[in-house]
Structures are given as structure tokens and as C-alpha cells.
Design a protein around this motif. Structure first.
Motif, PDB file in Angstrom:
ATOM      1  N   ARG A   1      44.797  48.678  37.816  1.00 42.22           N
ATOM      2  CA  ARG A   1      44.125  49.218  38.844  1.00 42.22           C
ATOM      3  C   ARG A   1      42.896  48.451  39.249  1.00 42.22           C
ATOM      4  N   PRO A   2      42.926  48.056  40.528  1.00 40.82           N
ATOM      5  CA  PRO A   2      41.623  47.417  41.002  1.00 40.82           C
ATOM      6  C   PRO A   2      40.356  48.168  41.035  1.00 40.82           C
ATOM      7  N   VAL A   3      39.132  47.706  41.017  1.00 43.41           N
ATOM      8  CA  VAL A   3      38.055  48.536  41.024  1.00 43.41           C
ATOM      9  C   VAL A   3      37.339  47.724  42.308  1.00 43.41           C
ATOM     10  N   THR A   4      36.828  48.619  43.128  1.00 41.55           N
ATOM     11  CA  THR A   4      35.696  47.791  44.129  1.00 41.55           C
ATOM     12  C   THR A   4      34.596  48.925  44.340  1.00 41.55           C
ATOM     13  N   ALA A   5      33.563  48.416  45.167  1.00 42.11           N
ATOM     14  CA  ALA A   5      32.383  49.415  45.385  1.00 42.11           C
ATOM     15  C   ALA A   5      32.861  50.507  46.001  1.00 42.11           C
ATOM     16  N   ASP A   6      34.028  50.664  46.699  1.00 44.53           N
ATOM     17  CA  ASP A   6      34.486  51.769  47.236  1.00 44.53           C
ATOM     18  C   ASP A   6      35.153  52.808  46.360  1.00 44.53           C
ATOM     19  N   ASP A   7      35.417  52.484  45.173  1.00 45.18           N
ATOM     20  CA  ASP A   7      36.190  53.357  44.428  1.00 45.18           C
ATOM     21  C   ASP A   7      35.877  53.355  42.862  1.00 45.18           C
ATOM     22  N   GLY A   8      34.608  52.769  42.655  1.00 48.71           N
ATOM     23  CA  GLY A   8      34.042  52.551  41.393  1.00 48.71           C
ATOM     24  C   GLY A   8      32.806  52.157  41.302  1.00 48.71           C
ATOM     25  N   PRO A   9      32.090  51.917  40.147  1.00 55.47           N
ATOM     26  CA  PRO A   9      31.019  51.536  40.055  1.00 55.47           C
ATOM     27  C   PRO A   9      30.905  49.857  39.770  1.00 55.47           C
ATOM     28  N   ALA A  10      31.102  49.244  41.052  1.00 52.14           N
ATOM     29  CA  ALA A  10      31.410  47.703  40.849  1.00 52.14           C
ATOM     30  C   ALA A  10      30.515  47.001  41.319  1.00 52.14           C
ATOM     31  N   GLU A  11      29.786  46.255  40.239  1.00 47.38           N
ATOM     32  CA  GLU A  11      28.777  45.224  40.827  1.00 47.38           C
ATOM     33  C   GLU A  11      29.645  44.082  41.209  1.00 47.38           C
ATOM     34  N   ALA A  12      30.590  43.720  40.731  1.00 44.51           N
ATOM     35  CA  ALA A  12      31.650  42.652  40.934  1.00 44.51           C
ATOM     36  C   ALA A  12      33.247  43.413  41.178  1.00 44.51           C
ATOM     37  N   VAL A  13      33.917  42.825  41.600  1.00 45.36           N
ATOM     38  CA  VAL A  13      35.223  43.358  41.690  1.00 45.36           C
ATOM     39  C   VAL A  13      35.989  43.316  40.290  1.00 45.36           C
ATOM     40  N   ARG A  14      36.546  44.318  39.996  1.00 37.65           N
ATOM     41  CA  ARG A  14      36.891  44.274  38.480  1.00 37.65           C
ATOM     42  C   ARG A  14      38.442  44.889  38.523  1.00 37.65           C
ATOM     43  N   LEU A  15      39.091  44.667  37.596  1.00 36.64           N
ATOM     44  CA  LEU A  15      40.380  45.165  37.090  1.00 36.64           C
ATOM     45  C   LEU A  15      40.447  45.886  35.924  1.00 36.64           C
TER      46      LEU A  15
END
Length: 528
Positions: free
Chosen positions: A271-285
């Protein structure tokens, strides 16, 4: 061991429970089910309290991957293989209703999410038959699923032979939405009591919860605790507890745009994680998988390390930032249990058996629980509620229950026999390790965590299984019915309502004196 979703947040905090307080409805558990049920009822003007032993979204909700999808790996074809099409449609409609409720709440509360395509993919040719069966079952149940070939893997560096796809699903930060639910619940007049452990439920002479802060009286009680902490109805024997792990990575490569779940072994969830759907300081997986029955893995740490190794093999720049595990329950008939607890005079209701799909099954359960508590006539409820409530047990359900019962019996015998093989004194466990030994005919669980060696009874307070050491989370886990305990014996989760009793010894601190029956060593010991 803290999930990506629970770090760096201003969390919702409840109040202390006053002893002897009265409410119309008392809900045990501040996860997605308890919070959604509480919000639905308090918005109708009911006096509702939620009691939580830890914090909001402490366990399963806080360990979720944040996927909200009606395409759930191979769930639909598994259901269809054993049940009529009408029940599969009802399951899909329940999840559709639950997901729609959660999405509408997120829109109203300003909780961001991203709309994504969900893929159930095969990474071996053998898995393609399962993909085809999932597409067929989804379409029969009214979902516009479609089949993809190898093009489904164009955006990822690992093998994809084909996939079932469903557009219009969404990814969300599960803790952020749970916190928003808690704030909305409190704002609507609900009472949230956190850090309050419930150790018993009474129905006679009047319904109440027995807590470590005193009694809480209520006309109706809802157990939204994963596994019910009440054994009436023997629900613990009708579900199987399992744990699976997740690792969050920062990486330089492009993340897949879809939410992916493999249908063949080894299981992998992405599941990709971005600032639009998680606490993402950086893009995460977020990569998850390696599910297993609670307390029955040789090494939980090795299973998490395997996820890290798999991810780095395909994404060489991947840098782990968080690793965590979560627990869920699957019913033997593959459909969640929701309704009235037997032999409670109709006062106690519960929900369990989401099989890792709590973000849609949880709100669906809340819709049903709220309908029952408000007294909505049976035939006036949505068709999916009626169909699921009237489902029949089929032979395959009984077969799965019998197999799990046999596994439980084997684990019970193995635990006691292994304890007999290791009499005290035993070497002091190394940091992060635990060992089960025999002391005067009774199994004792000895562990060292944060420099402190503790000894507790190794006999689960639920039904007497011998606990096993979880070397990833430093907990004692029961392989019978999935109760879990901290190194000092404190109950964490599962059907056990109390912790493991302390074994008397003069000192706990490893820097002072030795616990009775333990001698120092530099070697490591494990529970199995």
C-alpha cells in the motif's frame, strides 16, 4: 513496535471513569467498531460511554494497513465455494455499507484519503486460477471487478502473472480516522474513558461492567474488543486468532499506484502512503504479510525480517522506518459474528471475525449493532443484515471448526510437555528473550526486557494453555485462543479477561538479585 499511523500525533485522550456511573449504553473497546457504534447511537440522543483499556485505536485498528476495499484477496471465492451466492452478496453489501459510512464520515470530518484501484494478484502461474475465481465471485456478487494480465505488474518490480481489479476503492490513515471518530463522539455528548481495564461483565441483577476503577452500569453493553471477553456462547472456539506484520519503508523508487494483495503464498500486501492518506513526511510503502496463528510461529521476528528482505530485494533503496503487527480473528464460517451474546438476557452484544478487513466490516457491524439497540424491526433492516443474521451452518463450517479444535488440543498438549522438559533453574534469558520452564510441576514464563527479568505463570488465564514467547513484540502469546500478555503478565488482548499471575521472587531487577529459579548467562533462550 509502533505502527506508522500512531507516531507523531496529538492523540485523543479520554477521562477517568467515575465509580458507580450509569449510562444507557456501554461499549468496551475504542477501535473502529466501538467508535462507529458509539457515534451512531450518541447522535440519536442516547447516553453512551466507551471504555478502553489503553488508547484510541490501540490494537487492531491502529495496526491496520488502511485499505478500504470490497476486493479482499481471495475472500469472495472462498465464501462462494462453501456458501450460496445470496450470502456472498450479503457480505459484499455489508462491506459496501460499512465502507460508504466510513467514507461519508471522513468527508464530513475532513479526514483525507486517496481513491485507488485494488488488485488481488497472483505472483505464480498456480495463483491464476484463484484470480479467475475471485473475479467470477465478485461479479456474481454485483461488483464490477475485471481481469488483468501481466500488465497488472507494469508498475512493480516483482512478478505479477495476473490480477483481479476493482476500481474506486480507497486508502486512509486508520488512526487519523479513529481519532476523528473519537472527537466527534465526545463532541456529540459521548463519554470516553481510556486506560480503564474491564475484567468482567455482569447481567444479574443488573447489567454492568466490572473495571479496575469500579462499576459502570448500563442498560445495554457492546463488546467491541476483537475477541469477546465473555465466554458465553463459546465464541472463542468459533474463531481463529491470527497475527500479521507490516513494515513501512522510505524508498527512492516509484511506489505502486494501486493497493495490492497476493492470492498465493507467500502472502504480500502493498500500500503506497502519501500525505493525502497517511502521516507521510516522505513517500512511503507499507508492506505486510506472513500471517500466522497466534503463538504458533517459531520466530515472529524472523517473519518480519523476511518482509524486509523481500522488499529490499525488489526495492534496493528501501529503508525501514516502522515495523508492527496486528491481530484479527476469522470465524470458522468465514462471515463476521455480530449480534446478541447468548445467556446475557439480551443485554450484551458483540462483534468479531473480520478476518483482517475491519475498516469496512467494523462500520458494517456498527450499523447492525445500532439497529438492534434502537429496536429497528427485523424485516425493516437492510436486506444484507437479514440475510447474514439468518445464515445456516454448513458442513464445511463444522469441518473448519473441528480442524481448529484439533489444532488447539495439540498445542495444549505440546505446551505442557515442553515445559516439563525444562526444569528450573534455567539460564537468565538474554535481552528480548523468554523461556518457559517447569517449577514444581507448573510452567513458569521467564523473560528479560529492557534489562529487567520477570517471572510469571506460563498458564494462560483463559483456558490453561501454556504461553509462547513472541520474540518480535516481547510478549507472551497463547497458542490456544490468541490471548496475549506483557512480560509482567498484564493482559494485552484476546478472550482472557485477566493477566498472568506473578511468580513470587525477592527482586525483579536484573541489576540486583536473581528471580527464583533463574541463573545468569549470556546465552539466549526461547519459548519454543
Amino acid at each position: 513496535m509502533e505502527s506508522l499511523w500512531r507516531t507523531g500525533r496529538d492523540r485523543v485522550d479520554g477521562s477517568a471513569l467515575p465509580s458507580g456511573v450509569h449510562h444507557d449504553v456501554a461499549i468496551v473497546g475504542a477501535g473502529i467498531t466501538g467508535l462507529a457504534t458509539g457515534l451512531m447511537l450518541v447522535r440519536e440522543g442516547r447516553d453512551v460511554a466507551i471504555v478502553e483499556s489503553g488508547e484510541v485505536a490501540e490494537l487492531a485498528t491502529g495496526g491496520n494497513t488502511g485499505k478500504v476495499t470490497l476486493l479482499q484477496g481471495s475472500v469472495l471465492q472462498s465464501l462462494r465455494r462453501h456458501h450460496p451466492a445470496s450470502l456472498v452478496r450479503a457480505y459484499v453489501e455489508a462491506n459496501r455499507a460499512g465502507a460508504a459510512w466510513l467514507r461519508e464520515f471522513a468527508d464530513d470530518a475532513g479526514v483525507p484519503y486517496t481513491v485507488r484501484t485494488a488488485l488481488s494478484y497472483a505472483h505464480t502461474p498456480r495463483g491464476l486460477a484463484t484470480v479467475d475465481a475471485e473475479v467470477a465471485a465478485a461479479r456474481e456478487a454485483g461488483l464490477p471487478a475485471h481481469r488483468l494480465g501481466v500488465e497488472a505488474g507494469h508498475d512493480v518490480p516483482f512478478p505479477v502473472m495476473g490480477a483481479a481489479a476493482l476500481d474506486g476503492q480507497f486508502a486512509i490513515d486508520p488512526v487519523r480516522v479513529a481519532d476523528a471518530l473519537a472527537r466527534a463522539f465526545i463532541a456529540a455528548g459521548g463519554s470516553l474513558y481510556t486506560r480503564t481495564h474491564v475484567h468482567a461483565v455482569r447481567t444479574i441483577p443488573h447489567p454492568c461492567l466490572e473495571t479496575d476503577a469500579g462499576r459502570l452500569h448500563a442498560r445495554r453493553i457492546v463488546l467491541a474488543t476483537g475477541a469477546p471477553i465473555v465466554d458465553r456462547g463459546l465464541t472463542f472456539a468459533k474463531v481463529r486468532g491470527s497475527r500479521s506484520s507490516c513494515v513501512a519503508f522510505e524508498l527512492d523508487e516509484a511506489v505502486p499506484p494501486t493497493m495490492m494483495l497476493s492470492v498465493d503464498a507467500p502472502g504480500r500486501s502493498l500500500r503506497p502512503v502519501t500525505a493525502d492518506d497517511g502521516p507521510a513526511e516522505a513517500v512511503r510503502l507499507v508492506v505486510g504479510g506472513n500471517g500466522h496463528p497466534v503463538g504458533r510461529a517459531d520466530s515472529e521476528a524472523a517473519l518480519v525480517d523476511d518482509l524486509v528482505a523481500w522488499t529490499r530485494r525488489h526495492y534496493p533503496s528501501a529503508r525501514p522506518t516502522h515495523r508492527w503487527s496486528a491481530q484479527d480473528y476469522e470465524s470458522h464460517n468465514l462471515v463476521p459474528f455480530v449480534g446478541t451474546m447468548p445467556r446475557t438476557l439480551g443485554c450484551v452484544r458483540f462483534a468479531t471475525g473480520y478476518a483482517k478487513w475491519g475498516l469496512s466490516n467494523g462500520p458494517a457491524a456498527a450499523l447492525r449493532l445500532a439497529a438492534e439497540i434502537r429496536g429497528t424491526a427485523f424485516l425493516e433492516r437492510p436486506r444484507w443484515m437479514v440475510r447474514i443474521a439468518t445464515r445456516l451452518t454448513v458442513p464445511s463450517d463444522i469441518g473448519r471448526g473441528l480442524r481448529e479444535g484439533a489444532n488447539v488440543g495439540v498445542e495444549a498438549a505440546k505446551g505442557w510437555l515442553r515445559a516439563e522438559e525444562t526444569p528450573v533453574p534455567v539460564p537468565r534469558p538474554a535481552e528480548g528473550e523468554g523461556v518457559v520452564a517447569n517449577r514444581a510441576g507448573r510452567p513458569v514464563a521467564i523473560s528479560t526486557v529492557d534489562g529487567r527479568t520477570r517471572a510469571v505463570s506460563a498458564v494462560c488465564s483463559h483456558l490453561g494453555g501454556v504461553v509462547e514467547w513472541n520474540d518480535e513484540e516481547c510478549t507472551w502469546d497463547c497458542p490456544l485462543h490468541a490471548s496475549r500478555f506483557a512480560p509482567d503478565g498484564t493482559r494485552i488482548e484476546g478472550p482472557a479477561s485477566t493477566g498472568l499471575s506473578r511468580v513470587a521472587h525477592p527482586h525483579d531487577d536484573a541489576s540486583s538479585a536473581e528471580p527464583s529459579g533463574v541463573r545468569p548467562t549470556s546465552g539466549a533462550s526461547r519459548g519454543r
